[in-house]
Scaffold this active site. Structure first.
Site, PDB file in Angstrom:
ATOM      1  N   ARG A  45       9.863  20.671 -45.793  1.00 11.09           N
ATOM      2  CA  ARG A  45      10.343  19.300 -45.324  1.00 11.09           C
ATOM      3  C   ARG A  45      11.218  18.541 -46.152  1.00 11.09           C
ATOM      4  O   ARG A  45      12.186  18.027 -45.692  1.00 11.09           O
ATOM      5  CB  ARG A  45       9.142  18.261 -45.010  1.00 11.09           C
ATOM      6  CG  ARG A  45       8.085  18.933 -43.827  1.00 11.09           C
ATOM      7  CD  ARG A  45       7.286  17.812 -43.284  1.00 11.09           C
ATOM      8  NE  ARG A  45       6.087  17.432 -44.366  1.00 11.09           N
ATOM      9  CZ  ARG A  45       4.915  18.191 -44.784  1.00 11.09           C
ATOM     10  NH1 ARG A  45       4.524  19.384 -43.742  1.00 11.09           N
ATOM     11  NH2 ARG A  45       4.198  17.830 -45.592  1.00 11.09           N
ATOM     12  N   LYS A 135      10.286   0.989 -37.313  1.00 10.54           N
ATOM     13  CA  LYS A 135      10.335   1.419 -35.988  1.00 10.54           C
ATOM     14  C   LYS A 135       8.934   1.310 -35.915  1.00 10.54           C
ATOM     15  O   LYS A 135       7.988   2.058 -36.666  1.00 10.54           O
ATOM     16  CB  LYS A 135      11.097   2.814 -35.986  1.00 10.54           C
ATOM     17  CG  LYS A 135      10.805   3.336 -34.492  1.00 10.54           C
ATOM     18  CD  LYS A 135      11.217   4.854 -34.423  1.00 10.54           C
ATOM     19  CE  LYS A 135       9.955   5.425 -34.196  1.00 10.54           C
ATOM     20  NZ  LYS A 135      10.317   7.100 -33.858  1.00 10.54           N
ATOM     21  N   GLU A 176      10.265  -0.001 -29.838  1.00  8.73           N
ATOM     22  CA  GLU A 176      10.479   1.307 -28.949  1.00  8.73           C
ATOM     23  C   GLU A 176       9.294   1.578 -27.941  1.00  8.73           C
ATOM     24  O   GLU A 176       8.326   2.248 -28.436  1.00  8.73           O
ATOM     25  CB  GLU A 176      10.508   2.450 -29.870  1.00  8.73           C
ATOM     26  CG  GLU A 176      10.598   3.846 -29.078  1.00  8.73           C
ATOM     27  CD  GLU A 176      10.750   5.194 -29.926  1.00  8.73           C
ATOM     28  OE1 GLU A 176      10.396   4.746 -31.188  1.00  8.73           O
ATOM     29  OE2 GLU A 176      10.873   6.051 -29.441  1.00  8.73           O
ATOM     30  N   LYS A 218      14.762  -0.085 -28.579  1.00 12.05           N
ATOM     31  CA  LYS A 218      14.907   1.442 -28.279  1.00 12.05           C
ATOM     32  C   LYS A 218      14.251   1.939 -27.071  1.00 12.05           C
ATOM     33  O   LYS A 218      12.875   2.244 -27.020  1.00 12.05           O
ATOM     34  CB  LYS A 218      14.343   2.133 -29.839  1.00 12.05           C
ATOM     35  CG  LYS A 218      14.259   3.682 -29.675  1.00 12.05           C
ATOM     36  CD  LYS A 218      14.276   4.064 -30.962  1.00 12.05           C
ATOM     37  CE  LYS A 218      14.291   6.092 -30.888  1.00 12.05           C
ATOM     38  NZ  LYS A 218      14.298   6.495 -32.260  1.00 12.05           N
TER      39      LYS A 218
HETATM   40  P1  13P Z   1      13.810  11.833 -29.615  1.00 10.20           P
HETATM   41  O1  13P Z   1      15.245  11.279 -29.685  1.00 10.20           O
HETATM   42  O2  13P Z   1      13.720  13.099 -30.032  1.00 10.20           O
HETATM   43  O3  13P Z   1      12.965  11.198 -28.405  1.00 10.20           O
HETATM   44  O4  13P Z   1      13.157  10.920 -30.779  1.00 10.20           O
HETATM   45  C1  13P Z   1      13.422   9.511 -30.944  1.00 10.20           C
HETATM   46  C2  13P Z   1      12.299   8.820 -31.692  1.00 10.20           C
HETATM   47  O5  13P Z   1      12.486   8.381 -32.728  1.00 10.20           O
HETATM   48  C3  13P Z   1      10.886   9.096 -30.969  1.00 10.20           C
HETATM   49  O6  13P Z   1      10.122   7.930 -31.529  1.00 10.20           O
END
Ligand code: 13P
Length: 338
Positions: A45, A135, A176, A218
């Protein structure tokens, strides 16, 4: 504080750049590694994320990178913390702070995101490590009789509590609420669910006294489910997505940075491009990106855990970043993929 939040949020979507999500949890990262027979170890990772953050020129297209708890504590092989490497490249470091999803009690098939306990203390530590935004992802599933009101309200409330704590700490919250693409639902079902979710989220953000100028939204794009036989055109998806946002997202929000959610890299770029071609001059917010898979996947498939593949993987990563910057300008085309 308000001015600092608003200026960070603006910087996150400035210059037709966008965000790179590289905040996969261990299980998610593990699944993507396993598909390519890459060992699921901390060393791998570290090597993978070092490849990403040291990509030459990445800062031309990427304004910010979302890190995972393990990643923000890691360094390059020559001992530079990843957050420092990003900052030196003109990329703002951010951090995923939710603790993942669990089944929502009493709501079969629906999820709630955890991580509010102790969050104030975690945020203070991340600020010390150089993060300037955070986030949190809430997950909404479309299915038989779902999403339910209980699930939408619980996730909206949780996102708002998280956002208020971030702003208290001086971090811009990326809010998000993801309506998942999994399943056979139609675009119209996704449109209805997304509008309902966004209206509820903004209601809760208001109730929790979150400064809208200091957040980034988001969302998912408005799309038919992956298993739906009827898939709308790129322009139809762009229209449905922006029409939904115009109904539900206040103009005070500086930027909308879409997740990719399992779309192919090319479709994600094409749909973002169509939104900017059709709406850039009149939408009140920037139409930007915060992709994980749609930026990383081609690079991961080239890298495959081999040091020798690093330059080619970095090229592939930079290519996707450039395609998405072009999409923000409405200048992306299929010819860029050749
Ligand atoms: P994806 O663009 O792969 O959907 O991932 C965005 C993300 O941060 C999901 O939480």
């Amino acid at each position: 504080m308000s001015e600092q939040l608003a200026s960070t949020a603006k910087a996150m979507v400035a210059g037709n750049k966008g965000l790179l999500a590289m905040d996969e949890s261990h299980p998610t990262c593990g699944k993507r590694f396993a598909k390519l027979d890459i060992p699921q170890t901390i060393e791998m990772r570290q090597a993978y994320r070092e490849m990403i953050v040291t990509t030459p020129g990445l800062g031309e297209c990427i304004s910010g990178a979302i890190l995972f708890d393990e990643t923000i504590r890691q360094q390059t092989k020559d001992g530079r913390p990843f957050a420092e490497v990003l900052t030196a490249a003109g990329i703002i470091p951010g951090i995923k702070v939710d603790a993942g999803t669990k089944e929502l009690a009493g709501h079969p098939g629906e999820k709630i995101t955890e991580g509010l306990d102790g969050l104030r203390e975690h945020l203070a530590e991340y600020v010390q490590m150089g993060a300037r935004f955070a986030k949190w992802r809430g997950v909404i599933t479309i299915g038989d009789g779902i999403p339910s009101r209980g699930c939408i309200q619980a996730n909206a409330h949780t996102l708002a509590r998280y956002a208020a704590l971030c702003q208290e700490a001086g971090l811009v919250p990326i809010v998000e609420p993801e309506v998942l693409m999994d399943g056979g639902h139609t675009l119209e079902q996704c449109r209805a669910a997304t509008e309902d979710v966004l209206r509820t989220v903004f209601d809760q953000l208001h109730v929790q006294r979150v400064l809208l100028e200091g957040i980034i939204l988001k969302p998912n794009m408005v799309l038919a489910g992956l298993a739906c036989p009827n898939q709308e055109t790129v322009d139809e998806v762009a229209d449905a997505t922006v029409e939904t946002l115009l109904r539900a997202v206040p103009a005070a929000v500086p930027g909308v940075a879409f997740l990719s959610g399992g779309q192919s890299s090319e479709l994600a770029s094409a749909r973002l491009n169509a939104m900017n071609v059709r709406y850039k001059s009149r939408a009140p917010w920037a139409l930007a990106f915060s992709f994980a898979r749609a930026i990383q996947q081609p690079a991961l498939e080239i890298w495959r855990g081999e040091e020798a593949n690093v330059p080619a993987a970095q090229q592939a990563l930079l290519h996707r970043a450039r395609c998405n910057r072009a999409a923000r300008r409405g200048e992306y085309s299929a010819a860029m993929e050749r």
